[in-house]
Design a protein around this motif. Sequence first.
Motif, short mmCIF file in Angstrom:
data_model
loop_
_atom_site.label_atom_id
_atom_site.label_comp_id
_atom_site.label_asym_id
_atom_site.label_seq_id
_atom_site.Cartn_x
_atom_site.Cartn_y
_atom_site.Cartn_z
N GLN A 58 5.85 12.06 -2.75
CA GLN A 58 4.99 11.10 -3.21
C GLN A 58 4.57 10.00 -2.50
N VAL A 59 5.76 9.86 -1.74
CA VAL A 59 5.20 8.69 -0.36
C VAL A 59 4.44 9.14 0.72
N VAL A 60 4.78 10.28 1.19
CA VAL A 60 3.99 10.76 2.22
C VAL A 60 2.53 10.79 1.69
N ALA A 61 2.13 11.40 0.49
CA ALA A 61 0.81 11.53 -0.01
C ALA A 61 0.24 10.33 -0.22
N ALA A 62 1.01 9.34 -0.65
CA ALA A 62 0.44 7.85 -0.84
C ALA A 62 -0.11 7.04 0.49
N ALA A 64 -0.79 8.83 3.22
CA ALA A 64 -1.73 9.65 3.81
C ALA A 64 -3.13 9.10 3.12
N LEU A 65 -3.14 9.24 2.12
CA LEU A 65 -4.37 8.64 1.18
C LEU A 65 -4.64 7.29 1.79
N SER A 66 -3.61 6.40 1.70
CA SER A 66 -4.06 4.92 2.46
C SER A 66 -4.44 4.91 3.62
N VAL A 67 -4.14 5.72 4.64
CA VAL A 67 -4.72 5.74 6.11
C VAL A 67 -6.12 6.18 5.94
N ILE A 68 -6.43 7.24 5.27
CA ILE A 68 -7.66 7.90 5.02
C ILE A 68 -8.64 6.73 4.54
N GLY A 69 -8.27 6.29 3.65
CA GLY A 69 -9.02 5.05 2.98
C GLY A 69 -9.29 3.99 4.04
N LEU A 70 -8.30 3.47 4.59
CA LEU A 70 -8.28 2.45 5.67
C LEU A 70 -9.51 2.78 6.64
N ILE A 71 -9.27 3.95 7.10
CA ILE A 71 -10.21 4.61 8.29
C ILE A 71 -11.62 4.52 7.84
N ALA A 72 -11.85 4.90 6.51
CA ALA A 72 -13.10 5.08 6.07
C ALA A 72 -13.95 3.67 5.85
#
Length: 264
Positions: A58-62, A64-72
Amino acid sequence: MDSYDDKGVGGGVGGSVGGGVSEGDGGVGEGDVSGAGLDLRTVPEPRAGMAGLSFPYQVVAAVALSVIGLIACVQLAMVFLHVAPSNTLTKQHGEAVDQWIYPEFEQNWKLFAPNPLQQNIAVHVRAEISGADKRRTTPWMSLSGEDGKAIRGNLLPSHVQQNELRRGWDFYLGSHDSQNRANGLRGKLSEQYIRRIVMLRLSEHDYGGDILRIQVRSETRSVAAPVWSSEKISTRPSYRVLPWWTVTAADLPEGSATSKEADQ
């Protein structure tokens, strides 16, 4: 004589023994499940989505989603600043915005232009080589011609073969005047881009020595009029010749032997 029912011996209908069958039910009663140590009302339902993962995942998925959202978000902000009118942010950080956008994310509307290009433009290069005996200059080599050979007959030509050199040259022309002087923040960046493209292409050839200087030019020819047209168009070439550029370590492809020697 007493009956079995009166004595409460198991096996009778309606008995209270846990192993018996519930009356009028025909199946296993609630008391049977309780007697077996199970309670259907307390069995948890399986969780779906991220909730079904273990805590480390869950920590890894959270993350990863945060990094993708930041790049977007950064991508949207950079594109907005690139297409927006000149403002305080673009004046202070225009070079950073250009480095993010060019050349991969450039916003180009030539596809919808009412007057498309009517010229064929080819980019040529020649080099000054330091050989074992003396310096010599190579003949002009058509970089655009090499791209054309790679595209013809290729059902799936790469983006690099189709657009890298063409867009790089357009980038240079748009950021320099007719005297090859940079007219903005993009001038230096566009020159570095052209120099690296040229050295990357020249590294594929063996000239028997080190490349000391390079010179780039463009050849422009107007597209001939169709046979059914009475329009007269000259197809004689015109050239734009850039000054000689001394090759530096920053111009060489990373990982090449020449680049390592220059760094040392």
